[in-house]
Design a protein around this motif. Structure first.
Motif, PDB file in Angstrom:
ATOM      1  N   GLY A  71     -20.795   2.363  67.570  1.00  0.00           N
ATOM      2  CA  GLY A  71     -19.717   1.940  66.673  1.00  0.00           C
ATOM      3  C   GLY A  71     -19.047   0.678  67.161  1.00  0.00           C
ATOM      4  O   GLY A  71     -19.569  -0.027  68.031  1.00  0.00           O
ATOM      5  N   ARG A  72     -17.882   0.448  66.582  1.00  0.00           N
ATOM      6  CA  ARG A  72     -17.173  -0.803  66.896  1.00  0.00           C
ATOM      7  C   ARG A  72     -16.576  -0.758  68.295  1.00  0.00           C
ATOM      8  O   ARG A  72     -16.097   0.280  68.745  1.00  0.00           O
ATOM      9  CB  ARG A  72     -16.054  -1.028  65.873  1.00  0.00           C
ATOM     10  CG  ARG A  72     -16.580  -1.388  64.516  1.00  0.00           C
ATOM     11  CD  ARG A  72     -15.468  -1.522  63.496  1.00  0.00           C
ATOM     12  NE  ARG A  72     -16.021  -1.341  62.172  1.00  0.00           N
ATOM     13  CZ  ARG A  72     -16.638  -2.298  61.478  1.00  0.00           C
ATOM     14  NH1 ARG A  72     -16.731  -3.513  61.973  1.00  0.00           N
ATOM     15  NH2 ARG A  72     -17.137  -2.052  60.301  1.00  0.00           N
ATOM     16  N   GLN A  73     -16.563  -1.938  68.917  1.00  0.00           N
ATOM     17  CA  GLN A  73     -16.050  -2.039  70.283  1.00  0.00           C
ATOM     18  C   GLN A  73     -14.560  -1.708  70.354  1.00  0.00           C
ATOM     19  O   GLN A  73     -14.100  -1.079  71.311  1.00  0.00           O
ATOM     20  CB  GLN A  73     -16.294  -3.452  70.802  1.00  0.00           C
ATOM     21  CG  GLN A  73     -15.725  -3.713  72.168  1.00  0.00           C
ATOM     22  CD  GLN A  73     -16.138  -5.079  72.691  1.00  0.00           C
ATOM     23  OE1 GLN A  73     -17.286  -5.291  73.026  1.00  0.00           O
ATOM     24  NE2 GLN A  73     -15.204  -6.000  72.734  1.00  0.00           N
ATOM     25  N   ALA A  74     -13.788  -2.127  69.357  1.00  0.00           N
ATOM     26  CA  ALA A  74     -12.334  -1.925  69.417  1.00  0.00           C
ATOM     27  C   ALA A  74     -12.010  -0.430  69.506  1.00  0.00           C
ATOM     28  O   ALA A  74     -11.216   0.001  70.347  1.00  0.00           O
ATOM     29  CB  ALA A  74     -11.669  -2.542  68.189  1.00  0.00           C
ATOM     30  N   ARG A  75     -12.651   0.350  68.661  1.00  0.00           N
ATOM     31  CA  ARG A  75     -12.393   1.800  68.657  1.00  0.00           C
ATOM     32  C   ARG A  75     -12.806   2.423  69.984  1.00  0.00           C
ATOM     33  O   ARG A  75     -12.136   3.312  70.514  1.00  0.00           O
ATOM     34  CB  ARG A  75     -13.169   2.471  67.525  1.00  0.00           C
ATOM     35  CG  ARG A  75     -12.654   2.097  66.156  1.00  0.00           C
ATOM     36  CD  ARG A  75     -13.583   2.646  65.105  1.00  0.00           C
ATOM     37  NE  ARG A  75     -13.452   4.092  65.019  1.00  0.00           N
ATOM     38  CZ  ARG A  75     -12.821   4.725  64.039  1.00  0.00           C
ATOM     39  NH1 ARG A  75     -12.292   4.051  63.059  1.00  0.00           N
ATOM     40  NH2 ARG A  75     -12.715   6.039  64.039  1.00  0.00           N
ATOM     41  N   PHE A  76     -13.911   1.960  70.506  1.00  0.00           N
ATOM     42  CA  PHE A  76     -14.428   2.467  71.788  1.00  0.00           C
ATOM     43  C   PHE A  76     -13.421   2.191  72.901  1.00  0.00           C
ATOM     44  O   PHE A  76     -13.078   3.081  73.692  1.00  0.00           O
ATOM     45  CB  PHE A  76     -15.770   1.772  72.054  1.00  0.00           C
ATOM     46  CG  PHE A  76     -16.394   2.114  73.373  1.00  0.00           C
ATOM     47  CD1 PHE A  76     -17.136   3.278  73.528  1.00  0.00           C
ATOM     48  CD2 PHE A  76     -16.267   1.261  74.456  1.00  0.00           C
ATOM     49  CE1 PHE A  76     -17.726   3.587  74.750  1.00  0.00           C
ATOM     50  CE2 PHE A  76     -16.853   1.556  75.670  1.00  0.00           C
ATOM     51  CZ  PHE A  76     -17.582   2.727  75.822  1.00  0.00           C
ATOM     52  N   LEU A  77     -12.923   0.961  72.947  1.00  0.00           N
ATOM     53  CA  LEU A  77     -11.991   0.591  74.021  1.00  0.00           C
ATOM     54  C   LEU A  77     -10.664   1.334  73.866  1.00  0.00           C
ATOM     55  O   LEU A  77     -10.048   1.750  74.858  1.00  0.00           O
ATOM     56  CB  LEU A  77     -11.756  -0.930  74.019  1.00  0.00           C
ATOM     57  CG  LEU A  77     -12.979  -1.792  74.354  1.00  0.00           C
ATOM     58  CD1 LEU A  77     -12.654  -3.275  74.202  1.00  0.00           C
ATOM     59  CD2 LEU A  77     -13.488  -1.501  75.768  1.00  0.00           C
ATOM     60  N   LEU A  78     -10.237   1.511  72.626  1.00  0.00           N
ATOM     61  CA  LEU A  78      -8.979   2.251  72.399  1.00  0.00           C
ATOM     62  C   LEU A  78      -9.129   3.689  72.887  1.00  0.00           C
ATOM     63  O   LEU A  78      -8.243   4.235  73.539  1.00  0.00           O
ATOM     64  CB  LEU A  78      -8.604   2.217  70.917  1.00  0.00           C
ATOM     65  CG  LEU A  78      -8.068   0.861  70.431  1.00  0.00           C
ATOM     66  CD1 LEU A  78      -8.010   0.803  68.905  1.00  0.00           C
ATOM     67  CD2 LEU A  78      -6.681   0.578  71.022  1.00  0.00           C
ATOM     68  N   ALA A  79     -10.284   4.292  72.590  1.00  0.00           N
ATOM     69  CA  ALA A  79     -10.504   5.683  73.002  1.00  0.00           C
ATOM     70  C   ALA A  79     -10.594   5.811  74.523  1.00  0.00           C
ATOM     71  O   ALA A  79     -10.211   6.828  75.088  1.00  0.00           O
ATOM     72  CB  ALA A  79     -11.769   6.228  72.344  1.00  0.00           C
ATOM     73  N   LEU A  80     -11.080   4.761  75.181  1.00  0.00           N
ATOM     74  CA  LEU A  80     -11.153   4.804  76.659  1.00  0.00           C
ATOM     75  C   LEU A  80      -9.763   4.732  77.286  1.00  0.00           C
ATOM     76  O   LEU A  80      -9.590   5.039  78.457  1.00  0.00           O
ATOM     77  CB  LEU A  80     -11.974   3.627  77.191  1.00  0.00           C
ATOM     78  CG  LEU A  80     -13.494   3.705  77.153  1.00  0.00           C
ATOM     79  CD1 LEU A  80     -14.098   2.471  77.805  1.00  0.00           C
ATOM     80  CD2 LEU A  80     -14.003   4.956  77.864  1.00  0.00           C
ATOM     81  N   GLY A  81      -8.787   4.238  76.517  1.00  0.00           N
ATOM     82  CA  GLY A  81      -7.421   4.146  77.045  1.00  0.00           C
ATOM     83  C   GLY A  81      -7.024   2.736  77.447  1.00  0.00           C
ATOM     84  O   GLY A  81      -6.188   2.545  78.345  1.00  0.00           O
ATOM     85  N   ILE A  82      -7.594   1.747  76.776  1.00  0.00           N
ATOM     86  CA  ILE A  82      -7.311   0.348  77.131  1.00  0.00           C
ATOM     87  C   ILE A  82      -5.810   0.027  77.032  1.00  0.00           C
ATOM     88  O   ILE A  82      -5.291  -0.781  77.801  1.00  0.00           O
ATOM     89  CB  ILE A  82      -8.149  -0.607  76.236  1.00  0.00           C
ATOM     90  CG1 ILE A  82      -8.186  -2.017  76.831  1.00  0.00           C
ATOM     91  CG2 ILE A  82      -7.673  -0.648  74.799  1.00  0.00           C
ATOM     92  CD1 ILE A  82      -9.186  -2.947  76.146  1.00  0.00           C
ATOM     93  N   THR A  83      -5.118   0.688  76.115  1.00  0.00           N
ATOM     94  CA  THR A  83      -3.703   0.341  75.911  1.00  0.00           C
ATOM     95  C   THR A  83      -2.799   0.882  77.019  1.00  0.00           C
ATOM     96  O   THR A  83      -1.599   0.636  77.012  1.00  0.00           O
ATOM     97  CB  THR A  83      -3.187   0.845  74.544  1.00  0.00           C
ATOM     98  OG1 THR A  83      -3.438   2.245  74.480  1.00  0.00           O
ATOM     99  CG2 THR A  83      -3.864   0.129  73.391  1.00  0.00           C
TER     100      THR A  83
END
Ligand SMILES: C[S@@+](CC[C@H](N)C(=O)[O-])C[C@H]1O[C@@H](n2cnc3c(N)ncnc32)[C@H](O)[C@@H]1O
Length: 372
Positions: A297-309
């Motif tokens: 899927g999209r990178q943004a969703r992946f990074l958000l789910a990893l806890g980037i924020t």
């Protein structure tokens, strides 16, 4: 007469013997050992260079991947493991990941940067090992294999459909010493490739294809019986990538000074050349080697789910101390760069991530929350 670059002169020598496949032209343009685009010691991946990748945009990318490293190590239960970045460029991403985790990992975890053109890795300190051939990585240990924009840098063939025939684009030199396209009948391997994906190109439709996408991924996948493969790239599954109406002219592009152009033949060695990849090739190659797809899927969703924020650059601005105007502006720039990775319409929306695993749990990973 205009002075020609040494690489142009090398290419001209070959053209004396006949036309050159675009794929071979691109191999020279990017990877000629002396004059190729990636053989230069200057790093083209920077705001001052030709283009940027996620890691060069913001340290939050390495931060998110460091979280994934922890999760991976937790799941292999303390076994000696490898953390590998394939196509590591100047090594900045693997260095940042290692630095983020410094002191908190067992000593049986080793970090590796692999790049076929290692000339840009300079002044390296610490314990990361750099090699230019993934085939020499120690096999057998559990491995987390990261590749960011690796496959889109593979030399590809340009194909075009002409009536009933599939043509391949080659390169030749004109009488006034410029390079131009020349069409030849394509090798049967490309027709077989398209048929294998159930794709029939429309009349006049172009397609940019590397037969190495799947082959290279498969070779890597075969090497690691216990592994998590995380591949970030520009691309689509075959049914979208070769859709006639949207991609009539293929996806090949040249990058220089942050400008995109379709003039792939100008100034060989001085501009980056790239095409979107066919993720179906990677998915299938992994599956042949017993890898299961955990996320696509999209990178943004992946990074958000990893806890980037959770990175401090995402904290509310008024919580971040700033010493003065210059520092405040720097902070603002850094915060905007971090957001570029997750906001709609940015790189995080365009890039796709494929995660495949073998011999590891297939559920319960943090990034799978992104698919809900
Ligand atoms: C687009 S750059 C991306 C660099 C880096 N991953 C980043 O995110 O900035 C692609 C890199 O892949 C490397 N590369 C291309 N083919 C490779 C291969 N077969 N094995 C290892 N590295 C390769 C190139 O030399 C180049 O450094």
């Amino acid at each position: 007469m205009e002075t020609r670059s040494p690489l142009y002169l090398e290419i001209r020598k070959l053209l004396q013997y006949g036309d050159l496949r675009f794929r071979d032209f691109m191999e020279l343009a990017l990877y000629h050992p002396e004059y190729g685009y990636y053989a230069r010691s200057a790093n083209p991946i920077s705001p001052e260079g030709d283009y940027v990748t996620a890691g060069a945009i913001s340290p939050v990318f390495a931060f998110a991947l460091s979280k994934l490293v922890r999760e991976f190590l937790g799941r292999v239960g303390g076994a000696p493991s490898l953390i590998v970045d394939i196509g590591c460029g100047n090594g900045a991403l693997i260095q940042e990941i290692q630095a983020n985790l410094e002191g908190s990992l067992p000593s049986n975890v080793s970090f590796w940067g692999v790049d076929r053109a290692l000339g840009r890795v300079g002044g390296v300190e610490g314990t990361i090992r750099y090699i230019n051939d993934a085939g020499t990585l120690p096999a057998g240990q559990p491995a987390l294999v990261i590749a960011n924009e690796l496959y889109d840098a593979f030399p590809f063939a340009r194909l075009v459909q002409r009536s009933e025939e599939l043509h391949e684009l080659w390169v030749r030199e004109t009488a006034d010493e410029t390079l131009e396209w020349q069409e030849h009948e394509a090798e049967s391997a490309y027709g077989d490739y398209l048929a294998g994906h159930g794709v029939a190109l429309e009349e006049g439709q172009f397609a940019d294809i590397s037969l190495d996408w799947g082959a290279a991924y498969r070779e890597l996948a075969a090497r690691f019986p216990t592994s998590l493969f995380v591949t970030f790239d520009y691309g689509h599954p075959a049914d979208r990538l070769f859709r006639g109406r949207a991609r009539r002219y293929g996806t090949a592009a040249a990058y220089r000074g942050h400008q995109v152009s379709r003039d792939l033949l100008s100034d060989p060695g001085e501009q980056d050349l790239t095409a979107h990849i066919n993720f179906t090739d990677l998915i299938r190659a992994g599956e042949v080697e017993h890898h299961t797809t955990l996320y696509f899927g999209r990178q943004a969703r992946f990074l958000l789910a990893l806890g980037i924020t959770e990175h401090e650059l995402f904290r509310p601005a008024d919580e971040i101390a700033s010493g003065g105007l210059a520092e405040a502006i720097e902070q603002l720039d850094a915060r905007q760069a971090a957001q570029r990775l997750v906001l709609p319409d940015g790189i995080g929306d365009e890039m796709r991530v494929l995660v495949q695993a073998r011999n590891l749990p297939t559920t319960g990973w943090s990034f799978q929350r992104a698919q809900i």
